[in-house]
Design a protein around this motif. Structure first.
Motif, PDB file in Angstrom:
ATOM      1  N   UNK A 149      32.718  -3.350  30.529  1.00  0.00           N
ATOM      2  CA  UNK A 149      33.636  -4.448  30.225  1.00  0.00           C
ATOM      3  C   UNK A 149      35.040  -4.043  30.646  1.00  0.00           C
ATOM      4  N   UNK A 150      36.014  -4.842  30.225  1.00  0.00           N
ATOM      5  CA  UNK A 150      37.413  -4.586  30.581  1.00  0.00           C
ATOM      6  C   UNK A 150      38.230  -4.401  29.318  1.00  0.00           C
ATOM      7  N   UNK A 151      39.115  -3.419  29.344  1.00  0.00           N
ATOM      8  CA  UNK A 151      40.066  -3.168  28.259  1.00  0.00           C
ATOM      9  C   UNK A 151      41.464  -3.462  28.786  1.00  0.00           C
ATOM     10  N   UNK A 163      36.619  -9.512  23.048  1.00  0.00           N
ATOM     11  CA  UNK A 163      35.402  -8.806  22.631  1.00  0.00           C
ATOM     12  C   UNK A 163      35.687  -7.835  21.496  1.00  0.00           C
ATOM     13  N   UNK A 164      36.925  -7.386  21.425  1.00  0.00           N
ATOM     14  CA  UNK A 164      37.336  -6.460  20.385  1.00  0.00           C
ATOM     15  C   UNK A 164      38.844  -6.347  20.368  1.00  0.00           C
ATOM     16  N   UNK A 165      39.377  -5.744  19.304  1.00  0.00           N
ATOM     17  CA  UNK A 165      40.826  -5.652  19.128  1.00  0.00           C
ATOM     18  C   UNK A 165      41.187  -4.313  18.503  1.00  0.00           C
ATOM     19  N   UNK A 166      42.176  -3.639  19.104  1.00  0.00           N
ATOM     20  CA  UNK A 166      42.703  -2.392  18.544  1.00  0.00           C
ATOM     21  C   UNK A 166      44.209  -2.554  18.383  1.00  0.00           C
ATOM     22  N   UNK A 167      44.699  -2.359  17.188  1.00  0.00           N
ATOM     23  CA  UNK A 167      46.133  -2.414  16.901  1.00  0.00           C
ATOM     24  C   UNK A 167      46.628  -0.993  16.654  1.00  0.00           C
ATOM     25  N   UNK A 173      42.111 -13.705  34.026  1.00  0.00           N
ATOM     26  CA  UNK A 173      41.663 -12.874  35.155  1.00  0.00           C
ATOM     27  C   UNK A 173      40.558 -11.923  34.728  1.00  0.00           C
ATOM     28  N   UNK A 174      40.630 -11.428  33.489  1.00  0.00           N
ATOM     29  CA  UNK A 174      39.649 -10.481  32.971  1.00  0.00           C
ATOM     30  C   UNK A 174      39.045 -11.069  31.692  1.00  0.00           C
ATOM     31  N   UNK A 175      38.049 -11.944  31.814  1.00  0.00           N
ATOM     32  CA  UNK A 175      37.503 -12.636  30.634  1.00  0.00           C
ATOM     33  C   UNK A 175      36.852 -11.684  29.631  1.00  0.00           C
ATOM     34  N   UNK A 176      36.857 -12.104  28.365  1.00  0.00           N
ATOM     35  CA  UNK A 176      36.231 -11.372  27.258  1.00  0.00           C
ATOM     36  C   UNK A 176      36.661  -9.912  27.206  1.00  0.00           C
ATOM     37  N   UNK A 177      37.953  -9.649  27.232  1.00  0.00           N
ATOM     38  CA  UNK A 177      38.405  -8.255  27.215  1.00  0.00           C
ATOM     39  C   UNK A 177      38.430  -7.682  25.804  1.00  0.00           C
ATOM     40  N   UNK A 178      38.478  -6.387  25.733  1.00  0.00           N
ATOM     41  CA  UNK A 178      38.915  -5.709  24.511  1.00  0.00           C
ATOM     42  C   UNK A 178      40.425  -5.555  24.654  1.00  0.00           C
ATOM     43  N   UNK A 179      41.172  -5.980  23.649  1.00  0.00           N
ATOM     44  CA  UNK A 179      42.625  -5.866  23.678  1.00  0.00           C
ATOM     45  C   UNK A 179      43.058  -4.656  22.867  1.00  0.00           C
ATOM     46  N   UNK A 180      43.874  -3.809  23.466  1.00  0.00           N
ATOM     47  CA  UNK A 180      44.490  -2.690  22.757  1.00  0.00           C
ATOM     48  C   UNK A 180      45.999  -2.867  22.877  1.00  0.00           C
ATOM     49  N   UNK A 181      46.674  -2.977  21.746  1.00  0.00           N
ATOM     50  CA  UNK A 181      48.107  -3.200  21.778  1.00  0.00           C
ATOM     51  C   UNK A 181      48.845  -2.290  20.822  1.00  0.00           C
TER      52      UNK A 181
END
Length: 284
Positions: free
Chosen positions: A31-33, A122-126, A94-102
């Motif tokens: 997947x994409x992060x 797809x997922x989330x990291x804070x 551009x990158x569907x269903x990503x895991x977001x890390x912010x």
């Protein structure tokens, strides 16, 4: 272990703004992060994390937020949360269903994007941020960012001194070459931070422009995707009370407290942070 990623620079358009990214692409990726830095940082702050993510079999994309790094400054000077979240939406198209890390501001952007349903993640990291953050910590960030915004620095050694004073627990780098990614040399010969000074206002303690806390809490309650909160144990921005509050809002979220780190968790201990991220990704 995945092969070494293919690194390329990719630009994502969102109206008049071009978002510059580093894409660490691996074949047959899981997947994409999407990695979103904090206010005053650049996509380069994620380099070690992106490499961890790529080795775990994911394509990692670190983004220069508008007004930062090599991305376009907002033509109208608008850096409101709604506009910043719009950039997350553009990247996710551009990158569907990503895991977001912010991290910090990037974390708030990611939280709102997911919690309001504008991005189907797809997922989330804070990273060291939540709806409840400490005023003293955010004030210190704001003071640091404003202190040299107009006057700049005579040389890179002055930049290194300023960063070392802000992060006294992190050793001062022996070489100043890496700082060239965080500053720009203007015609007057002085070095200035890479970000748009209009991002800061006199009445704001940090570049999220005092986002509505009730809105953040409401967005957090609606998060249903796998979620991880990472805190720097020495952080003066995210307290233990802030962590407990977030875990009440998002009961299914995991939590990692990284010892020996402050607000800049990934930069303070890349190995520990990268390990926590890859463990999370293995469960997503």
């Amino acid at each position: 272990m995945s092969p070494a990623p293919a690194l390329s620079t990719v630009t994502i358009g969102n109206g008049p703004v071009a978002l510059v990214t580093d894409e660490y692409r691996v074949p047959d990726a899981r997947g994409v992060v999407l990695l979103w830095h904090g206010g005053g940082q650049t996509r380069h702050s994620w380099k070690a994390t992106a490499e961890h993510v790529a080795r775990a079999g994911w394509t990692a994309v670190s983004v220069d937020t508008r007004g930062h790094g090599d991305s376009t400054w907002a033509p109208d000077g608008d850096y409101s949360m709604d506009v910043l979240v719009g950039d997350v939406v553009a990247a996710a198209q551009r990158y569907p269903s990503p895991v977001l890390i912010g991290a910090s501001l990037g974390g708030l952007m990611s939280l709102v994007a997911v919690g309001t349903g504008r991005v189907a993640a797809r997922g989330l990291v804070l990273v060291d941020v939540a709806p409840r953050i400490e005023r003293d910590g955010t004030r210190r960030i704001g003071e640091f960012m404003r202190r040299h915004a107009e006057t700049g620095f005579a040389d890179l050694d002055e930049v290194a001194d300023a960063v070392a004073a802000y992060n006294p627990h992190r050793p001062r780098p022996t070489s100043t070459d890496g700082l060239r990614k965080n500053v720009r040399r203007r015609d007057d010969g002085r070095w200035y931070w890479h970000w748009d000074p209009r991002m800061m206002r006199a009445d704001a303690d940090e570049p999220s422009r005092q986002v509505d806390v009730d809105m953040l809490r409401s967005a957090a309650r609606r998060i249903s995707v796998p979620t991880l909160l990472v805190r720097g144990r020495q952080s003066d921005v995210l307290s233990e009370e802030g962590v407990r509050d977030f875990l009440e809002l998002v009961p299914h979220a995991g939590f990692v407290d990284v010892g020996g780190t402050g607000h800049m968790v990934a930069g303070d201990d890349n190995d520990a942070f990268g390990g926590a991220i890859t463990e999370f990704l293995a469960r997503v």
